[in-house]
Design a protein around this motif. Structure first.
Motif, PDB file in Angstrom:
ATOM      1  N   UNK A 175       0.840  -1.192   0.000  1.00 11.10           N
ATOM      2  CA  UNK A 175       0.000   0.000   0.000  1.00 11.10           C
ATOM      3  C   UNK A 175       0.881   1.250   0.000  1.00 11.10           C
ATOM      4  N   UNK A 176       0.896   1.951  -1.102  1.00  8.07           N
ATOM      5  CA  UNK A 176       1.718   3.152  -1.237  1.00  8.07           C
ATOM      6  C   UNK A 176       0.816   4.377  -1.144  1.00  8.07           C
ATOM      7  N   UNK A 177       0.736   4.966   0.045  1.00 11.44           N
ATOM      8  CA  UNK A 177      -0.150   6.106   0.265  1.00 11.44           C
ATOM      9  C   UNK A 177       0.608   7.389  -0.056  1.00 11.44           C
ATOM     10  N   UNK A 178       0.072   8.139  -0.997  1.00 11.72           N
ATOM     11  CA  UNK A 178       0.778   9.320  -1.493  1.00 11.72           C
ATOM     12  C   UNK A 178       1.040  10.348  -0.400  1.00 11.72           C
ATOM     13  N   UNK A 179       0.141  10.460   0.570  1.00 16.14           N
ATOM     14  CA  UNK A 179       0.261  11.517   1.577  1.00 16.14           C
ATOM     15  C   UNK A 179       1.194  11.163   2.727  1.00 16.14           C
ATOM     16  N   UNK A 180       1.666   9.925   2.803  1.00 20.19           N
ATOM     17  CA  UNK A 180       2.460   9.503   3.962  1.00 20.19           C
ATOM     18  C   UNK A 180       3.859  10.107   3.926  1.00 20.19           C
ATOM     19  N   UNK A 181       4.255  10.667   5.063  1.00 22.83           N
ATOM     20  CA  UNK A 181       5.602  11.213   5.240  1.00 22.83           C
ATOM     21  C   UNK A 181       6.186  10.566   6.489  1.00 22.83           C
ATOM     22  N   UNK A 182       7.432  10.097   6.404  1.00 22.33           N
ATOM     23  CA  UNK A 182       8.092   9.515   7.573  1.00 22.33           C
ATOM     24  C   UNK A 182       8.725  10.626   8.417  1.00 22.33           C
ATOM     25  N   UNK A 183       8.898  10.402   9.718  1.00 22.67           N
ATOM     26  CA  UNK A 183       9.302  11.488  10.623  1.00 22.67           C
ATOM     27  C   UNK A 183      10.586  12.209  10.230  1.00 22.67           C
ATOM     28  N   UNK A 184      11.617  11.490   9.808  1.00 17.72           N
ATOM     29  CA  UNK A 184      12.874  12.153   9.461  1.00 17.72           C
ATOM     30  C   UNK A 184      12.682  13.114   8.292  1.00 17.72           C
ATOM     31  N   UNK A 185      11.935  12.681   7.281  1.00 17.64           N
ATOM     32  CA  UNK A 185      11.665  13.558   6.141  1.00 17.64           C
ATOM     33  C   UNK A 185      10.802  14.738   6.561  1.00 17.64           C
ATOM     34  N   UNK A 186       9.823  14.491   7.416  1.00 15.75           N
ATOM     35  CA  UNK A 186       8.952  15.567   7.880  1.00 15.75           C
ATOM     36  C   UNK A 186       9.739  16.616   8.658  1.00 15.75           C
ATOM     37  N   UNK A 187      10.684  16.184   9.497  1.00 15.97           N
ATOM     38  CA  UNK A 187      11.504  17.125  10.262  1.00 15.97           C
ATOM     39  C   UNK A 187      12.330  18.011   9.337  1.00 15.97           C
ATOM     40  N   UNK A 188      12.879  17.430   8.282  1.00 20.67           N
ATOM     41  CA  UNK A 188      13.666  18.216   7.329  1.00 20.67           C
ATOM     42  C   UNK A 188      12.777  19.203   6.580  1.00 20.67           C
ATOM     43  N   UNK A 189      11.571  18.782   6.232  1.00 21.25           N
ATOM     44  CA  UNK A 189      10.651  19.695   5.549  1.00 21.25           C
ATOM     45  C   UNK A 189      10.257  20.849   6.459  1.00 21.25           C
ATOM     46  N   UNK A 190      10.049  20.558   7.751  1.00 18.24           N
ATOM     47  CA  UNK A 190       9.732  21.626   8.709  1.00 18.24           C
ATOM     48  C   UNK A 190      10.873  22.629   8.793  1.00 18.24           C
ATOM     49  N   UNK A 191      12.088  22.145   8.866  1.00 18.45           N
ATOM     50  CA  UNK A 191      13.235  23.044   8.955  1.00 18.45           C
ATOM     51  C   UNK A 191      13.363  23.913   7.699  1.00 18.45           C
ATOM     52  N   UNK A 192      13.108  23.325   6.550  1.00 16.97           N
ATOM     53  CA  UNK A 192      13.177  24.115   5.305  1.00 16.97           C
ATOM     54  C   UNK A 192      12.123  25.211   5.300  1.00 16.97           C
ATOM     55  N   UNK A 193      10.944  24.891   5.801  1.00 15.86           N
ATOM     56  CA  UNK A 193       9.884  25.913   5.887  1.00 15.86           C
ATOM     57  C   UNK A 193      10.322  27.042   6.809  1.00 15.86           C
ATOM     58  N   UNK A 194      10.852  26.703   7.977  1.00 18.19           N
ATOM     59  CA  UNK A 194      11.278  27.728   8.943  1.00 18.19           C
ATOM     60  C   UNK A 194      12.422  28.566   8.389  1.00 18.19           C
ATOM     61  N   UNK A 195      13.349  27.927   7.683  1.00 24.11           N
ATOM     62  CA  UNK A 195      14.474  28.667   7.099  1.00 24.11           C
ATOM     63  C   UNK A 195      14.036  29.643   6.021  1.00 24.11           C
ATOM     64  N   UNK A 196      12.892  29.366   5.399  1.00 24.92           N
ATOM     65  CA  UNK A 196      12.412  30.241   4.334  1.00 24.92           C
ATOM     66  C   UNK A 196      11.712  31.484   4.861  1.00 24.92           C
TER      67      UNK A 196
END
Length: 375
Positions: free
Chosen positions: A353-374
């Motif tokens: 089952x490949x759910x398009x919306x699923x994000x794993x915690x390590x990737x989510x943390x990096x995405x959060x940091x990129x948002x904050x840096x912007x």
């Protein structure tokens, strides 16, 4: 980057909002370029070492508001919120003016947040499903919180569209970061699940599961009524297992659950440690999550990642999260729900089952940091 967090969200029992922060935090702690501090129920937490200790032994002491929740005192909620803001401001150990303040809950407790998180707008769409004081508190503070924050984080494209429609916020100010799903939520064999299932007297592939806070929006009364329409043989073969902490406005629901528990076909396990959930998902025959409104619907993604057929609403964020993998139904029709439950129980488990919306915690943390840096 210097990041300031609201750590009081980690106080058990953790619901979706608490899990959102809790699953990101270990990866933020392990990021060498990030300094962390925050505030919890008992005051300021000024270092990564103290935050790690808090994660190991989170405070379970109930707040004054939680102790007095049944009385729904509006004045008390407003006073508590304002006094807590003043207390945190007076007690802060350092000058945090140049830190990135990310508020993982709805309402910031410190001035000038860089990023606030709006998980859903159920208090506007379905105010009758919340305590009156909570609705008024959010209606009073949320518009100014969104105006003062440099950006808004939300959990789905559906919730982003709701924020734009109801508050007129520009799309570019809103960032979407779904709740992260732990890799432990995956298919498991009978041998892997057996020790835990035996402790609850459950059989592998032998129960229908629901994971939700016991509160009106989760639509559990209709789930119980629909389950009662299944044949006695099906109910005996697949007891309905309810997992979730007690919420609010649920007296009638609680009475109905306890009556059905007496039959032996409904099991109420209450709030469980999150480490047990992957095994209980993976051991189920099917899963039902019939909430009438969500920002994302984390249990849907968790169940599907474990390969379990899931019954969900045929609209909104639930449909976005479950997509083509779930069995959708009219969650206001008991007959439709019963038909969908039977279909799920008759369906094979889901492979790959490949759910398009699923994000794993390590990737989510990096995405959060990129948002904050912007910002």
């Amino acid at each position: 980057m210097r990041l300031l967090l609201n750590l009081s969200l980690l106080s058990p029992p953790l619901t979706g909002i608490g899990q959102y922060t809790a699953r990101l935090l270990p990866h933020l702690l392990n990021e060498p370029r990030v300094s962390l501090c925050g505030f919890g129920r008992m005051g300021w937490v000024a270092s990564k070492e103290q935050i790690r200790a808090l994660l190991q032994t989170p405070s379970s002491a109930p707040t004054l508001i939680k102790k007095l929740r049944p009385y729904d005192l509006l004045a008390l909620r407003f006073a508590y919120f304002e006094l807590r803001k003043i207390w945190l401001s007076l007690k802060k150990p350092h000058d945090y003016e140049d830190w990135h303040y990310w508020e993982g809950g709805f309402l910031p407790l410190l001035a000038r947040p860089k990023l606030i998180t709006i998980h859903d707008l159920s208090h506007i769409r379905y105010p009758e499903f919340h305590p009156r004081a909570r609705v008024q508190l959010l209606n009073h503070y949320l518009p100014s919180a969104m105006a003062e924050s440099k950006a808004i984080l939300t959990v789905s494209e559906f919730s982003k569209s709701e924020i734009i429609e109801l508050f007129g916020i520009q799309s570019k100010k809103i960032h979407v970061l779904p709740p992260s799903i732990l890799p432990t939520f995956c298919p498991k064999s009978e041998e892997e699940c057996a020790p835990l299932l035996q402790s609850y007297n459950l059989n592998y592939n032998g129960y229908l599961l629901s994971v939700a806070t016991l509160e009106p929006r989760k639509n559990l009364e209709r789930l119980l009524d629909a389950y009662a329409l299944l044949s006695p043989a099906v109910q005996k073969a697949y007891p309905l297992v309810l997992i979730g902490t007690s919420g609010w406005l649920n007296h009638t629901l609680g009475t109905k659950i306890m009556q059905l528990v007496q039959t032996g076909n409904v099991r109420l396990l209450g709030y469980l440690d999150s480490s047990q959930l992957p095994f209980l998902y993976a051991g189920a025959r099917a899963f039902a999550y019939l909430s009438v409104y969500e920002g994302y619907g984390m249990p849907i993604a968790e169940a599907l990642c474990c390969g379990i057929p899931a019954v969900i609403a045929n609209y909104g964020a639930m449909l976005q999260t479950g997509g083509k993998h779930a069995i959708t139904t009219d969650v206001y029709s008991i007959a439709c729900i019963a038909k969908a439950l039977q279909q799920a129980l008759d369906s094979p488990k889901i492979d790959n089952c490949n759910i398009e919306s699923v994000v794993f915690p390590q990737d989510a943390a990096q995405r959060l940091l990129r948002i904050l840096e912007s910002l």
